[in-house]
Design a protein around this motif. Structure first.
Motif, short mmCIF file in Angstrom:
data_model
loop_
_atom_site.label_atom_id
_atom_site.label_comp_id
_atom_site.label_asym_id
_atom_site.label_seq_id
_atom_site.Cartn_x
_atom_site.Cartn_y
_atom_site.Cartn_z
N THR A 617 0.82 -1.21 0.00
CA THR A 617 0.00 0.00 0.00
C THR A 617 0.85 1.26 0.00
N HIS A 618 0.23 2.37 -0.41
CA HIS A 618 0.90 3.67 -0.32
C HIS A 618 0.99 4.14 1.13
N PHE A 619 -0.02 3.83 1.93
CA PHE A 619 -0.06 4.44 3.27
C PHE A 619 1.08 3.93 4.15
N HIS A 620 1.61 2.74 3.85
CA HIS A 620 2.72 2.26 4.68
C HIS A 620 3.96 3.15 4.48
N LYS A 621 4.09 3.74 3.29
CA LYS A 621 5.21 4.66 3.06
C LYS A 621 5.01 5.96 3.83
N ARG A 622 3.75 6.40 3.92
CA ARG A 622 3.46 7.66 4.61
C ARG A 622 3.68 7.57 6.11
N LEU A 623 3.46 6.39 6.67
CA LEU A 623 3.48 6.31 8.14
C LEU A 623 4.88 6.19 8.73
N ILE A 624 5.89 5.88 7.90
CA ILE A 624 7.22 5.59 8.43
C ILE A 624 7.77 6.78 9.22
N ALA A 625 7.79 7.96 8.60
CA ALA A 625 8.38 9.13 9.28
C ALA A 625 7.63 9.49 10.56
N PRO A 626 6.29 9.64 10.54
CA PRO A 626 5.61 10.02 11.79
C PRO A 626 5.65 8.92 12.86
N LEU A 627 5.64 7.67 12.44
CA LEU A 627 5.64 6.59 13.42
C LEU A 627 6.94 6.59 14.23
N LEU A 628 8.06 6.87 13.58
CA LEU A 628 9.34 6.85 14.27
C LEU A 628 9.53 8.06 15.18
N GLU A 629 8.59 8.99 15.14
CA GLU A 629 8.62 10.12 16.07
C GLU A 629 7.58 9.95 17.18
N ASN A 630 6.92 8.80 17.17
CA ASN A 630 5.83 8.54 18.12
C ASN A 630 6.23 7.39 19.04
N LYS A 631 6.80 7.70 20.19
CA LYS A 631 7.27 6.67 21.12
C LYS A 631 6.13 5.91 21.77
N ASN A 632 4.92 6.47 21.71
CA ASN A 632 3.79 5.87 22.43
C ASN A 632 2.89 5.01 21.55
N SER A 633 3.32 4.72 20.32
CA SER A 633 2.45 3.94 19.43
C SER A 633 2.21 2.54 19.98
N ILE A 634 0.98 2.08 19.84
CA ILE A 634 0.61 0.75 20.29
C ILE A 634 1.32 -0.34 19.49
N TRP A 635 1.76 0.02 18.29
CA TRP A 635 2.37 -0.98 17.41
C TRP A 635 3.75 -1.44 17.89
N TRP A 636 4.43 -0.67 18.73
CA TRP A 636 5.78 -1.07 19.15
C TRP A 636 5.78 -2.36 19.97
N ASN A 637 4.74 -2.60 20.70
CA ASN A 637 4.70 -3.79 21.55
C ASN A 637 4.52 -5.05 20.71
N ASP A 638 5.31 -6.06 21.01
CA ASP A 638 5.20 -7.36 20.35
C ASP A 638 4.17 -8.19 21.12
N ILE A 639 3.04 -8.47 20.49
CA ILE A 639 1.95 -9.15 21.19
C ILE A 639 2.28 -10.61 21.50
N ARG A 640 3.38 -11.11 20.95
CA ARG A 640 3.76 -12.50 21.20
C ARG A 640 4.52 -12.66 22.52
N THR A 641 4.98 -11.55 23.10
CA THR A 641 5.69 -11.63 24.39
C THR A 641 4.75 -11.19 25.51
N VAL A 642 4.52 -12.06 26.47
CA VAL A 642 3.54 -11.77 27.52
C VAL A 642 4.17 -11.13 28.75
N ASP A 643 5.49 -11.29 28.89
CA ASP A 643 6.14 -10.78 30.10
C ASP A 643 6.89 -9.48 29.88
N LYS A 644 6.72 -8.86 28.70
CA LYS A 644 7.45 -7.63 28.42
C LYS A 644 6.65 -6.78 27.43
#
Length: 799
Positions: A617-644
């Motif tokens: 998609t095009h939108f994945h290119k758009r999100l790269i710059a703002p996402l890396l300036e957003n320390k609080n994004s829900i996406w950073w957490n790896d849902i496969r790790t339950v203890d961290k």
């Protein structure tokens, strides 16, 4: 021994005879660039001078004769390409390539391109000038079909040549219109993310445009004169097998007189299209006492989509507006032939089609339609028996006047006449770029735009039964984004978001600001532009955004956990200016690192299939710059790790280490060998070149190539785990027209002018293109006659 020698001698003679026969046969298949031929329906003689690159300069006493000759010479260089393009909209690829193309044929038949063409032809004024000239062009094509040599692809696939008609022209336009669309890659995926993960996961995906990014500025002062993933997968699979490239993006800018060294407008355009062999555009220069254009033609289309003369120049980029909407439909549980609407139950329309299949029996299939459009379920294998989803497409909803548009643009003499053509363009959405010898510059976002209710978000699948999520009204063309002679004295487009229309940002699938920002960065401070400087700019390979992204990555690495070699490379990366040259190590490491960041951020939530779809998609290119300036994004957490709970820093650091390891596995420990030319390559693929034994005969390349995704010299590629970035699309031509010296304007094609493998012009521009070089677009008749490599004369034939 004598017998052995005799046998060997006989074998040698037989091989020689076979080679000689093959050579003679191949020679008969070459385009004929010289001599004299009779041409039916011609009223007066037409002369075609071919320049050093096989571009025809056609001189006739009237336009109808000249365009009839154009049809003939276009067909002898590109008949195979014409054949494939006309087949897509009518579901005719299985007849050429077999049952593997059935899904593609079903999908394109269900879009209704062929049916829309049929309705258009019923209303067509057959006495109009555009139709008469189109028929003359088709006459030229069809005479070549009757009398000219059969291209080798027809022998290899076993199909017969058949005459071309007006239907084929409109079906080609229909494919182009869908090729520009992006909703099918985005809406089902975003809806699936919302349903599967929750609304909070949409917050950081840059679905809506940041008004603080680089927008195309309007200036309208007039001159004084799951199921959803399956939907996406089905569409993606249908498009994946296409033997013809798709339209992908583009750059263009037009520089006003106050910003140029010679006080005249300079026009630049490089439409981005999927690479293939032959390349998309066929160049031709037509000259009559009343008409002249140096133009770029789609295969089978009589009028140029890009062109210039001594008065004006025009080109295009993709607008990226939203002209496709998906709807959930509700079937009547008591009667499966009906679906719910706000006014009650309506009856599904059933459409029956027949597809011819190579080496097999004909295939019949049917699909259902609502008032929105075709039901996608059942058209492809992935989506059978699920909740019905229909697709509403602007292209099939309105009278098709696209032939009027391209005819009127190519026959305009000034800005007023040119602009008058554009309101008739309903789809695809295009940014039409304009410049002229009177020092006018203009940009028009051209499409039939519409408003939806404020509560409706068109990037999700809508409710088809309630009647509350339908379009409210169409916008008058006068309110479309546009800029005519703005005070900053230049216009540009890089498929980025236009500024607001009547107080709102129009929804679309716009590309990130990267190219736009670089274009403005270069154009704004300089006021002495000339042709050569613009030529250098159009091949620019520096990103205005990637160094900022890299800085955010750099600041998130846990330096204390790195070893010496990793620290040294990180320091080297910190000095990178975003330039993608062949010898760049930084470009290779950054791109590999960014892939691992995306994978480690999104793959755990999306899974393998959705992650692949996300990267398309095009939108994945758009999100790269703002996402890396957003320390609080829900996406950073790896849902496969339950203890961290992982953080931005965890993901970035892990990705850097993995990128280093990946590069070491691919290229060894010597970092100096990790250069961009090792991973970034381009090969122009011919459909027949997919057969490995024929690849070297039909494909052009591969070549290492500088540039990257979303730099001005935009060499697009798909991210995957291979670490190799095979370029799939980019500038389909680069054109620079300087109105202070029109006759020395310049251009280039990615491979060559001819699509015939036996032509000397099959790939004679490929090296120049890779090296960022140009050739002259000749318009001076004396110079053309003096330097012509060959000439072909067409004479009238008595009826």
């Amino acid at each position: 021994m004598k017998n052995i020698k005799r046998v060997l001698a006989i074998l040698g003679i037989l091989i020689l005879i076979l080679l000689l026969g093959a050579g003679i046969f191949a020679n008969t298949l070459k385009p004929d660039y010289k001599g004299k031929k009779g041409l039916s329906k011609l009223t007066q003689e037409v002369t075609v001078h071919y320049d050093a690159y096989g571009i025809p300069h056609i001189y006739g006493e009237n336009e109808e004769d000249a365009i009839r000759a154009l049809g003939y010479v276009h067909a002898q260089d590109r008949l195979w390409q014409m054949e494939l393009l006309r087949r897509i909209g009518r579901g005719g690829l299985s007849e050429v390539f077999g049952k593997d193309m059935l899904g593609t044929d079903k999908f394109f038949l269900s879009l209704g391109i062929d049916d829309a063409t049929e309705e258009t032809l019923k209303k067509l004024d057959m006495s109009s000038k555009k139709v008469q000239l189109s028929e003359a062009y088709l006459d030229g094509i069809n005479q070549f079909i009757e009398e000219g040599p059969t291209p080798i692809e027809f022998y290899l696939t076993g199909i017969d040549k058949e005459p071309f008609t007006l239907t084929d022209i409109y079906n080609t336009f229909g494919y182009m219109a869908f090729s520009f669309a992006q909703a099918h890659k985005t809406d089902p995926l975003l809806t699936d993310i919302k349903n599967k993960l929750g609304v909070e996961y949409l917050m950081d995906l840059a679905i809506d445009i940041d008004p603080n990014s680089t927008l195309i500025k309007n200036h309208n002062k007039q001159p004084s004169d799951s199921l959803l993933g399956n939907v996406m997968a089905a569409v993606t699979n249908a498009l994946k097998g296409l033997p013809i490239p798709q339209f992908e993006g583009s750059n263009s800018w037009v520089i006003g007189a106050s910003k140029t060294k010679n006080g005249k407008v300079i026009f630049a355009n490089d439409p981005h299209i999927g690479f293939a062999q032959p390349s998309v555009w066929y160049e031709a220069h037509l000259n009559t006492p009343t008409y002249e254009k140096y133009g770029y033609h789609l295969a089978g289309v009589p009028f140029p989509l890009l062109a210039h003369d001594r008065k004006l120049a025009y080109g295009l980029t993709m607008f990226e507006n939203d002209d496709i909407d998906f709807y959930y439909e509700k079937t009547n549980p008591e009667d499966s032939t009906q679906y719910q609407t706000a006014g009650g139950w309506n009856t599904y329309e059933t459409v029956n089609k027949i597809i011819k299949v190579k080496d097999s029996v004909d295939v019949t299939f049917s699909y259902k339609k609502t008032h929105h459009g075709p039901i996608l379920n059942g058209i492809a294998n992935q989506i059978k028996g699920e909740e019905p989803i229909s697709m509403s497409w602007v292209y099939t909803k309105h009278e098709n006047k696209i032939l009027d548009v391209v005819y009127d643009m190519s026959h305009a003499n000034n800005l007023t006449e040119f602009k008058a053509a554009l309101p008739n363009l309903h789809a695809p959405g295009l940014n039409i770029m304009y410049g002229d010898a009177e020092n006018n510059v203009a940009w028009f976002a051209s499409a039939k735009l519409y408003h939806m209710s404020d509560s409706v978000h068109t990037k999700f699948i809508l409710n088809g039964e309630s009647g509350k999520e339908e379009l409210v009204n169409y916008i008058d063309f006068s309110e479309n984004p546009q800029a005519v002679n703005p005070p900053w004295d230049y216009v540009y487009s890089a498929n980025n978001q236009p500024d607001s229309i009547a107080g709102m940002l129009y929804p679309g699938y716009y590309l990130p600001e990267n190219r736009a920002k670089r274009i403005v960065q270069l154009l704004e401070p300089k006021n002495d532009w000339d042709r050569d400087a613009v030529g250098e700019m159009i091949t620019d390979v520096t990103s205005a955004v990637d160094p900022r992204i890299l800085l955010n990555l750099y600041n998130s690495v846990k330096v204390k956990e790195l070893v010496d070699e990793q620290i040294i490379l990180l320091d080297k990366l910190s000095l990178w200016n975003g330039t993608y040259t062949l010898n760049s190590i930084e470009a290779t490491v950054y791109t590999r690192w960014l892939y691992f960041v995306l994978k480690n951020t999104f793959h755990d939530e999306l899974g393998e299939e959705m992650f692949k779809q996300f990267l398309s998609t095009h939108f994945h290119k758009r999100l790269i710059a703002p996402l890396l300036e957003n320390k609080n994004s829900i996406w950073w957490n790896d849902i496969r790790t339950v203890d961290k709970e992982e953080t931005l820093q965890d993901v970035v650091h892990k990705s850097y280490v993995e990128a280093m390891e990946s590069l070491r596995n691919d290229f060894g420990n010597k970092i100096s060998s990790w250069t961009w030319d090792k991973v970034h390559t381009i090969e122009h693929g011919h459909p027949i070149g997919q057969v490995e034994s024929l690849r070297s005969y039909f494909n052009v390349g591969p070549f290492p190539v500088q540039g990257s995704r979303e730099v001005i010299n935009n060499m697009a590629f798909g991210y995957d785990g291979t670490g190799k970035y095979k370029v799939t699309g980019g500038p389909s031509t680069r054109r620079v027209i300087d109105f202070s010296d029109v006759e020395n304007s310049m251009s280039i094609l990615p491979t060559g002018q001819s699509g015939n493998p036996f032509s000397p012009h099959y790939d004679d521009q490929a090296d120049m293109y890779i090296n960022g070089e140009f050739r002259k677009m000749m318009m001076n008749k004396k110079e053309i006659e003096k330097t012509a490599k060959s000439s072909l004369t067409f004479a009238p034939v008595e009826q």
